[in-house]
Motif scaffolding. Structure first.
Motif, mmCIF file in Angstrom:
data_model
loop_
_atom_site.group_PDB
_atom_site.id
_atom_site.type_symbol
_atom_site.label_atom_id
_atom_site.label_comp_id
_atom_site.label_asym_id
_atom_site.label_seq_id
_atom_site.Cartn_x
_atom_site.Cartn_y
_atom_site.Cartn_z
ATOM 1 N N ALA A 92 0.825 -1.202 0.000
ATOM 2 C CA ALA A 92 0.000 0.000 0.000
ATOM 3 C C ALA A 92 0.863 1.256 0.000
ATOM 4 N N SER A 93 0.434 2.264 -0.740
ATOM 5 C CA SER A 93 1.175 3.527 -0.813
ATOM 6 C C SER A 93 0.826 4.449 0.348
ATOM 7 N N GLY A 94 -0.306 4.204 1.037
ATOM 8 C CA GLY A 94 -0.680 5.022 2.173
ATOM 9 C C GLY A 94 -1.507 6.227 1.765
ATOM 10 N N ARG A 95 -1.969 6.962 2.769
ATOM 11 C CA ARG A 95 -2.774 8.151 2.530
ATOM 12 C C ARG A 95 -1.884 9.311 2.108
ATOM 13 N N SER A 96 -2.393 10.126 1.216
ATOM 14 C CA SER A 96 -1.628 11.298 0.774
ATOM 15 C C SER A 96 -1.787 12.463 1.737
ATOM 16 N N ARG A 97 -2.798 12.387 2.619
ATOM 17 C CA ARG A 97 -3.054 13.449 3.587
ATOM 18 C C ARG A 97 -3.475 12.838 4.912
ATOM 19 N N LEU A 98 -2.836 13.268 5.991
ATOM 20 C CA LEU A 98 -3.146 12.772 7.323
ATOM 21 C C LEU A 98 -3.550 13.939 8.215
ATOM 22 N N THR A 99 -4.534 13.700 9.076
ATOM 23 C CA THR A 99 -4.971 14.707 10.034
ATOM 24 C C THR A 99 -4.524 14.281 11.422
ATOM 25 N N LEU A 100 -3.854 15.199 12.118
ATOM 26 C CA LEU A 100 -3.308 14.903 13.437
ATOM 27 C C LEU A 100 -3.805 15.947 14.425
ATOM 28 N N SER A 101 -4.397 15.495 15.517
ATOM 29 C CA SER A 101 -4.957 16.379 16.533
ATOM 30 C C SER A 101 -4.143 16.276 17.813
ATOM 31 N N THR A 139 -11.284 10.368 20.468
ATOM 32 C CA THR A 139 -12.390 9.810 19.700
ATOM 33 C C THR A 139 -11.860 8.764 18.722
ATOM 34 N N THR A 140 -12.750 7.883 18.280
ATOM 35 C CA THR A 140 -12.367 6.857 17.309
ATOM 36 C C THR A 140 -12.892 7.272 15.943
ATOM 37 N N ASP A 141 -12.186 8.206 15.323
ATOM 38 C CA ASP A 141 -12.591 8.684 14.010
ATOM 39 C C ASP A 141 -11.397 8.611 13.058
ATOM 40 N N ASN A 142 -11.411 9.409 12.008
ATOM 41 C CA ASN A 142 -10.357 9.350 10.996
ATOM 42 C C ASN A 142 -9.208 10.298 11.300
ATOM 43 N N THR A 143 -9.019 10.625 12.560
ATOM 44 C CA THR A 143 -7.956 11.538 12.973
ATOM 45 C C THR A 143 -6.944 10.804 13.831
ATOM 46 N N VAL A 144 -5.663 10.975 13.512
ATOM 47 C CA VAL A 144 -4.600 10.502 14.392
ATOM 48 C C VAL A 144 -4.518 11.499 15.550
ATOM 49 N N GLN A 145 -4.456 11.006 16.776
ATOM 50 C CA GLN A 145 -4.564 11.892 17.930
ATOM 51 C C GLN A 145 -3.426 11.684 18.921
ATOM 52 N N ILE A 146 -3.068 12.761 19.601
ATOM 53 C CA ILE A 146 -2.145 12.691 20.728
ATOM 54 C C ILE A 146 -2.908 13.157 21.949
ATOM 55 N N ARG A 147 -3.059 12.270 22.923
ATOM 56 C CA ARG A 147 -3.845 12.560 24.109
ATOM 57 C C ARG A 147 -3.075 12.149 25.364
ATOM 58 N N TYR A 148 -3.399 12.828 26.470
ATOM 59 C CA TYR A 148 -2.709 12.577 27.732
ATOM 60 C C TYR A 148 -3.499 11.580 28.560
ATOM 61 N N GLY A 149 -2.825 10.570 29.083
ATOM 62 C CA GLY A 149 -3.515 9.595 29.908
ATOM 63 C C GLY A 149 -2.684 8.360 30.158
ATOM 64 N N ALA A 150 -3.347 7.278 30.578
ATOM 65 C CA ALA A 150 -2.691 6.000 30.838
ATOM 66 C C ALA A 150 -2.922 5.072 29.644
ATOM 67 N N ASP A 151 -2.561 3.808 29.800
ATOM 68 C CA ASP A 151 -2.634 2.871 28.668
ATOM 69 C C ASP A 151 -3.994 2.178 28.617
ATOM 70 N N VAL A 263 -2.460 7.810 19.327
ATOM 71 C CA VAL A 263 -3.489 6.792 19.136
ATOM 72 C C VAL A 263 -4.188 7.016 17.795
ATOM 73 N N ALA A 264 -4.669 5.927 17.213
ATOM 74 C CA ALA A 264 -5.371 6.025 15.926
ATOM 75 C C ALA A 264 -6.140 4.739 15.660
ATOM 76 N N THR A 265 -7.148 4.837 14.809
ATOM 77 C CA THR A 265 -7.876 3.674 14.325
ATOM 78 C C THR A 265 -7.337 3.287 12.955
ATOM 79 N N ARG A 266 -7.694 2.110 12.507
ATOM 80 C CA ARG A 266 -7.266 1.660 11.182
ATOM 81 C C ARG A 266 -7.858 2.524 10.075
ATOM 82 N N SER A 267 -8.987 3.159 10.345
ATOM 83 C CA SER A 267 -9.591 4.024 9.331
ATOM 84 C C SER A 267 -8.854 5.350 9.201
ATOM 85 N N ALA A 268 -8.033 5.699 10.193
ATOM 86 C CA ALA A 268 -7.322 6.977 10.168
ATOM 87 C C ALA A 268 -5.965 6.886 9.487
ATOM 88 N N ILE A 269 -5.316 5.724 9.584
ATOM 89 C CA ILE A 269 -3.952 5.592 9.074
ATOM 90 C C ILE A 269 -3.646 4.123 8.848
#
Length: 284
Positions: A92-101, A139-151, A263-269
């Motif tokens: 796979a070539s991957g996504r041409s655009r990624l959203t990171l929050s 959230t579990t959406d199409n955004t790659v996210q950086i969030r503070y917390g535990a595992d 964190v990210a879902t398979r739909s995001a990346i």
């Protein structure tokens, strides 16, 4: 068990079984796979004949897995997941655009210095979105996210950026002994603040911060400007500590069990881009 059961069944039969078992419905599986309900039902019937075992208990309005079906399902899901991941990694070539929050502090102090590396490693353009205090739920959406917390994230992909360590920092001219009596800069947010640090290491609770920032970036900037002492994330302000615009005050470091997670879902990346993202963002 018949001799034919020792040969692998067609992949489309297995996919029909996995979707039906996961969704609990022939109709839902048909919608997900783009087939008709009779086609899904027929593929599962063919699979059961091939295996020589019943996988579902069929009732007028519901279906349920048999013991054999329930036992086989996790093996099927691991196999399909491995096939998907390996195909994506290799072809796979991957996504041409990624959203990171991420928070404004992480964007300014962790992402910004690494953006060119991120673009090169993932071969993608990035849309960076900041969230405000109180909007840090992952959230579990199409955004790659950086969030503070535990595992305890529910995402397909998750990795900590660094081990969180907190310590007092200030401008170089504040290195003198007795920093505990200097003005303190507070920081609103999920990490421990001055009261936790004071309790951990037995320093006075006073002076109470007269300046309180809503971001770590703001607290560190105020400390760099000589406005007082900030209880800062050492990994986040590593560049300032290296170039000497900030110095750590005292030798006590607060090791915290929470930190920033990518964190990210398979739909995001995809798997390949996720690994490239991790390689860049977890490097010191």
């Amino acid at each position: 068990m018949s001799e034919s059961s020792y040969t692998l069944p067609p992949l489309e039969w297995v996919r029909a079984f996995e979707a039906t078992a996961r969704l609990g419905s022939f109709t839902a599986a048909a919608q997900e796979t783009g087939l008709t309900q009779p086609a899904v039902s027929q593929r599962i019937a063919n699979l059961e004949k091939h295996l020589g075992a019943q996988l579902f208990i069929r009732q007028p309005r519901t279906i349920a897995l048999t013991v054999e079906g329930e036992t086989w399902l996790p093996h099927v899901q691991r196999a399909l997941s491995g096939l998907s991941d390996s195909s994506e990694m290799l072809f796979a070539s991957g996504r041409s655009r990624l959203t990171l929050s991420a928070s404004q502090s992480v964007i300014a102090m962790w992402l910004a210095p690494r953006m060119s590396q991120l673009c090169d490693a993932t071969n993608a353009e990035f849309s960076i979105q900041s969230y405000t205090l109180g909007g840090q739920e992952a959230t579990t959406d199409n955004t790659v996210q950086i969030r503070y917390g535990a595992d305890d994230w529910s995402h397909d992909y998750q990795i900590p950026l660094f081990k969180e360590q907190l310590a007092p920092v200030g401008a170089p001219h504040l290195v003198a002994a007795g920093w505990e009596q200097l003005p303190r800069i507070g920081c609103t947010g999920p990490r421990p603040d001055w009261d936790h640090y004071a309790a951990r290491f037995g320093i006075p609770l006073t002076p109470i911060p007269q300046i309180r920032m809503d971001t770590m970036n703001g607290a560190v900037a105020a400390a760099r400007a000589g406005q007082g002492v900030a209880l800062a994330s050492l990994p986040l302000c590593a560049s300032e500590l290296t170039d000497g615009s900030l110095v750590q005050l005292g030798g006590d470091i607060y090791d915290h069990n929470e930190t920033y997670w990518l964190v990210a879902t398979r739909s995001a990346i995809g798997r390949r881009q996720w690994q490239a993202l991790c390689d860049v963002l977890t490097a010191p």
